[in-house]
Design an enzyme around this catalytic site. Structure first.
Site, mmCIF file in Angstrom:
data_model
loop_
_atom_site.group_PDB
_atom_site.id
_atom_site.type_symbol
_atom_site.label_atom_id
_atom_site.label_comp_id
_atom_site.label_asym_id
_atom_site.label_seq_id
_atom_site.Cartn_x
_atom_site.Cartn_y
_atom_site.Cartn_z
ATOM 1 N N GLU A 147 9.762 19.569 18.903
ATOM 2 C CA GLU A 147 9.523 18.477 19.241
ATOM 3 C C GLU A 147 8.995 17.993 20.628
ATOM 4 O O GLU A 147 9.809 17.210 21.314
ATOM 5 C CB GLU A 147 10.679 17.186 18.830
ATOM 6 C CG GLU A 147 10.960 17.388 17.134
ATOM 7 C CD GLU A 147 11.709 16.240 16.699
ATOM 8 O OE1 GLU A 147 12.350 15.729 17.572
ATOM 9 O OE2 GLU A 147 11.777 16.199 15.687
ATOM 10 N N CYS A 154 7.859 13.653 38.234
ATOM 11 C CA CYS A 154 8.134 14.199 39.505
ATOM 12 C C CYS A 154 7.005 14.851 40.436
ATOM 13 O O CYS A 154 5.831 14.505 40.301
ATOM 14 C CB CYS A 154 9.133 15.415 39.031
ATOM 15 S SG CYS A 154 8.267 17.085 38.808
ATOM 16 N N GLU A 309 11.674 19.992 9.151
ATOM 17 C CA GLU A 309 12.990 19.456 8.817
ATOM 18 C C GLU A 309 12.810 18.372 7.890
ATOM 19 O O GLU A 309 12.152 17.352 8.171
ATOM 20 C CB GLU A 309 13.269 18.869 10.223
ATOM 21 C CG GLU A 309 13.689 19.867 11.427
ATOM 22 C CD GLU A 309 14.182 19.382 12.702
ATOM 23 O OE1 GLU A 309 14.523 18.143 12.814
ATOM 24 O OE2 GLU A 309 14.078 20.155 13.777
HETATM 25 C C1 GLA Z 1 14.979 16.235 15.313
HETATM 26 C C2 GLA Z 1 15.334 17.479 15.832
HETATM 27 C C3 GLA Z 1 16.403 18.152 15.385
HETATM 28 C C4 GLA Z 1 17.637 17.110 15.007
HETATM 29 C C5 GLA Z 1 17.089 16.155 14.211
HETATM 30 C C6 GLA Z 1 18.089 15.051 13.690
HETATM 31 O O1 GLA Z 1 14.081 16.129 14.210
HETATM 32 O O2 GLA Z 1 14.069 18.343 15.861
HETATM 33 O O3 GLA Z 1 16.969 19.183 16.199
HETATM 34 O O4 GLA Z 1 17.850 16.475 16.338
HETATM 35 O O5 GLA Z 1 15.981 15.386 14.824
HETATM 36 O O6 GLA Z 1 18.536 14.240 14.855
HETATM 37 ZN ZN ZN Z 2 7.688 17.152 36.381
#
Ligand code: GLA
Ligand code: ZN
Length: 671
Positions: A147, A154, A309
């Site tokens: 993600e 900075c 996910e």
């Molecule tokens: C995101 C992240 C996961 C986890 C889920 C749930 O999608 O990629 O690692 O943190 O959220 O919070």
């Molecule tokens: Zn930076």
């Protein structure tokens, strides 16, 4: 990218559990019909325990246990969460947030994506992992990082921003001119004087940066993550030519990176789908949200995608979200498939006993004993093993496209224009207007070819380029129908207001000029009254009202309040063989719904079958074979009336005329 089979699995963290448990986990996964597991995306500290000391033995053993049961592996490169020893090397490795504060250790995504030392360590860990697993028969692909996001402000990023600007502008004079730095006398004499748009104003109202600079900073930071992803991708491509490479995106709502750019070099897009999030505590799930997310993610490459996910239980960090009701997990996973997913991976396998996400519920509860959620997912696993081949790779062919623009989304973050205006909400309402009628939609970019569509909706194209307008004009000339809205063509590519009557470059095709606009305050609404033969009715105009003067075409709606009463609010113009609708008034879902219904008729688009409210219908095509996905998002049983007979893909039965669908039920039919 085409796959040999449908992938169905889970995100697994063997490092959180004693090794004696691993083979039990693998057996339960196999029994649930899982054929794929994602591993290791947060395991850097366990793999490189000290600088240069690598320990892959545990990961080898975990992979082998899964591989023995024919479960294949996606490996995450672990760079989203660096080990403490690395971050202790230099305080400048930490991101500086937009408010000027530097992060410390203890969460994730805390690294500056431009820091040379971070790049060095990234190269090393990715190379080590690639070398280790390039020939492992069970490993089939990679998820880079996790993600991407988090913009950094900075000094290192500032220096890189200066270099980026120098590749885009001939010289500083051009920068000064395009950004209009003469305003408040910011004319820069050296590249090094150019600031980053941190919120450093004395008063909160003074924090607004130069809009041209701020838009370029958004684009720059987006490019930074694309470059950082490429750094990892180049290593993986070279060492592991047989493996696929993806990244897990965050759906439509995420607006800080240009996802079209981020998707470009990947083999396919995957994304993380949580229908009911812990922080909303929202028991009612609007199915059009996930549908929009799926369609937007499919739109990034015009290609099927994976859900990397998929929600497997109630979410929860500080709170525990509402329970997922029986049938919901399966329904939501099928909804992804109904929108073009060729892989579904549940997050996570077993609920962790410790750490920030100890209430983010997995397929198994903390105790590890299979229960209701496991049974539901395993039921789906059994179904997928029967039907996976029939659905895998089937494509969607919507007749409607909604165009989204990251330039507009960046610009609206710099200036919201009206406190009630939310670009994502507007797109969401417009999308939902089609979704509730079961009309399939593609989410496209400004650059995409439009020729296959009948209807293209272009909401709030606030930053408008010559290329985009040429693309739209060409589509309309050949007979396409285009819908434009208020707040179109306001800005040029440097986020300066155009030196033309609005809608600027869009004036020609829409046949209108905006005489004036009203940004409606909190305490005031206007109203639009439609007067077309087949579209009538009054709707509130709570946010924005363009008052139109028609050069061509016909007015189809007028305002009915205040000093703009009786002035044109919407118009329909003939352009070439096509039509252009200009909606000067921004509204809400009910407004867009009635307009969408009217447009769909006008364009001759039909929903695949009639279905009751709350029952979603989508179509995927496997060659000439049509697959209808029917999803009951309500808690009531419904009857679906069919005009032809169909075969029920899940059980092979032939269905005539009527079929019942249970609460949260799923039907897959083919003709
Ligand atoms: C995101 C992240 C996961 C986890 C889920 C749930 O999608 O990629 O690692 O943190 O959220 O919070
Ligand atoms: Zn930076």
């Amino acid at each position: 990218m085409k796959f040999s089979k449908f992938f169905f699995g889970t995100d697994y963290y063997p490092e959180h559990w004693p090794e004696e448990r691993w083979s039990e986990d693998a057996k339960l996964m196999k029994a649930a019909g899982f054929n794929i597991v994602r591993l290791a995306e947060f395991a850097w500290a366990k793999i490189e325990t000290r600088e240069g000391h690598f320990n892959f033995d545990w990961l080898d053993r975990a992979i082998d246990i899964l591989a023995e049961l024919d479960i294949q592996i996606v490996l995450g490169t672990p760079t989203a969460s660096p080990p403490p020893w690395l971050m202790a090397k230099d305080g400048e490795l930490f991101i500086v947030k937009e408010n000027g504060v530097r992060l410390g250790y203890g969460n994730r995504r805390e690294y500056c994506p431009n820091h040379p030392l971070y790049h060095q360590h990234t190269e090393r860990i990715v190379t080590q992992m690639a070398e280790r697993y390039k020939d492992h028969p069970a490993v089939i692909g990679w998820q880079i990082d996790n993600e991407f996001g988090a913009r950094c402000f900075c000094d290192i990023c500032r220096g890189e921003f200066h270099k980026w600007l120098q590749t885009r502008y001939a010289n500083l004079d051009e920068v000064n001119e395009k950004w209009g730095t003469i305003f408040w006398g910011h004319v820069y004499g050296e590249w090094s004087q150019i600031p980053v748009p941190v919120q450093l104003g004395y008063h909160p109202m003074d924090s607004s940066p130069n809009p041209g600079l701020a838009l370029d900073y958004f684009r720059f930071m987006s490019d930074v993550y694309v470059t950082y992803q490429d750094l990892q991708m180049n290593i993986l491509r070279e060492k592991c030519p047989k493996h696929f490479i993806t990244h897990n995106f965050m759906g439509f709502k995420y607006k800080n990176l240009n996802y079209f750019d981020l998707a470009k070099n990947l083999d396919f897009v995957s994304w993380d789908n949580y229908a009911r999030m812990q922080w909303t505590m929202d028991a009612d799930v609007d199915p059009s949200n996930a549908a929009l997310n799926h369609d937007a993610m499919r739109g990034l490459k015009k290609q099927n995608f994976w859900v990397m996910e998929q929600q497997s239980g109630p979410g929860g960090w500080e709170h525990v979200a509402a329970a997922t009701k029986p049938g919901e997990l399966r329904l939501w996973a099928y909804q992804g498939i109904a929108h073009g997913a060729d892989g579904i991976i549940f997050f996570r396998w077993r609920t962790c006993r410790f750490g920030t996400e100890q209430y983010w519920h997995g397929v198994l509860n903390h105790h590890g004993i299979p229960g209701r959620r496991y049974e539901e997912i395993a039921r789906m696993g059994a179904e997928i093993s029967l039907i996976g081949e029939q659905i895998n790779g089937a494509v969607m062919k919507p007749a409607v496209a909604i165009m989204q623009s990251y330039d507009a989304r960046f610009a609206f973050q710099i200036q919201q224009v009206n406190p009630k205006l939310h670009y994502e909400q507007q797109i969401g309402d417009i999308y939902k207007a089609f979704h509730t009628q079961n009309i399939g939609v593609d989410i496209v970019s400004e650059k995409d070819r439009l020729s296959g569509y009948k209807l293209v909706i272009v909401p709030l194209m606030y930053v408008l380029s010559e290329e985009t307008i040429t693309n739209l004009e060409r589509f309309a000339e050949k007979g396409g129908m285009v819908v434009l809205t208020g707040l179109t063509g306001v800005k040029n590519l440097h986020n300066a207001v155009v030196n033309m009557k609005l809608p600027g470059l869009a004036a020609k095709m829409s046949g209108i000029e905006v005489e004036e606009y009203l940004s409606l305050p909190e305490y005031e609404e206007n109203e639009i009254k439609f007067s077309h033969v087949t579209l009538d009715g009054n709707y509130p105009v709570p946010i924005w009202a363009d008052v139109l003067s028609l050069q061509q075409g016909q007015p189809i709606g007028h305002y009915s309040k205040d000093f703009i009463a009786d002035q044109p609010a919407a118009s329909l113009n003939e352009f070439g063989k096509g039509k252009v609708l200009y909606l000067g008034a921004l509204g809400n879902y009910e407004y867009y719904k009635d307009i969408a219904q009217w447009l769909v008729n006008l364009a001759g688009i039909e929903s695949p079958i009639a279905a009751p409210d709350g029952v979603e219908v989508t179509v995927r095509w496997k060659g000439n074979r049509r697959l209808l996905f029917i999803l009951n998002h309500t808690q009531q049983e419904h009857n679906i009336h069919l005009e032809n007979s169909y075969s029920n893909v899940l059980n092979g039965e032939i269905i005539h005329e009527t079929v019942g669908i249970p609460p949260f039920g799923v039907l897959i039919l083919s003709d």
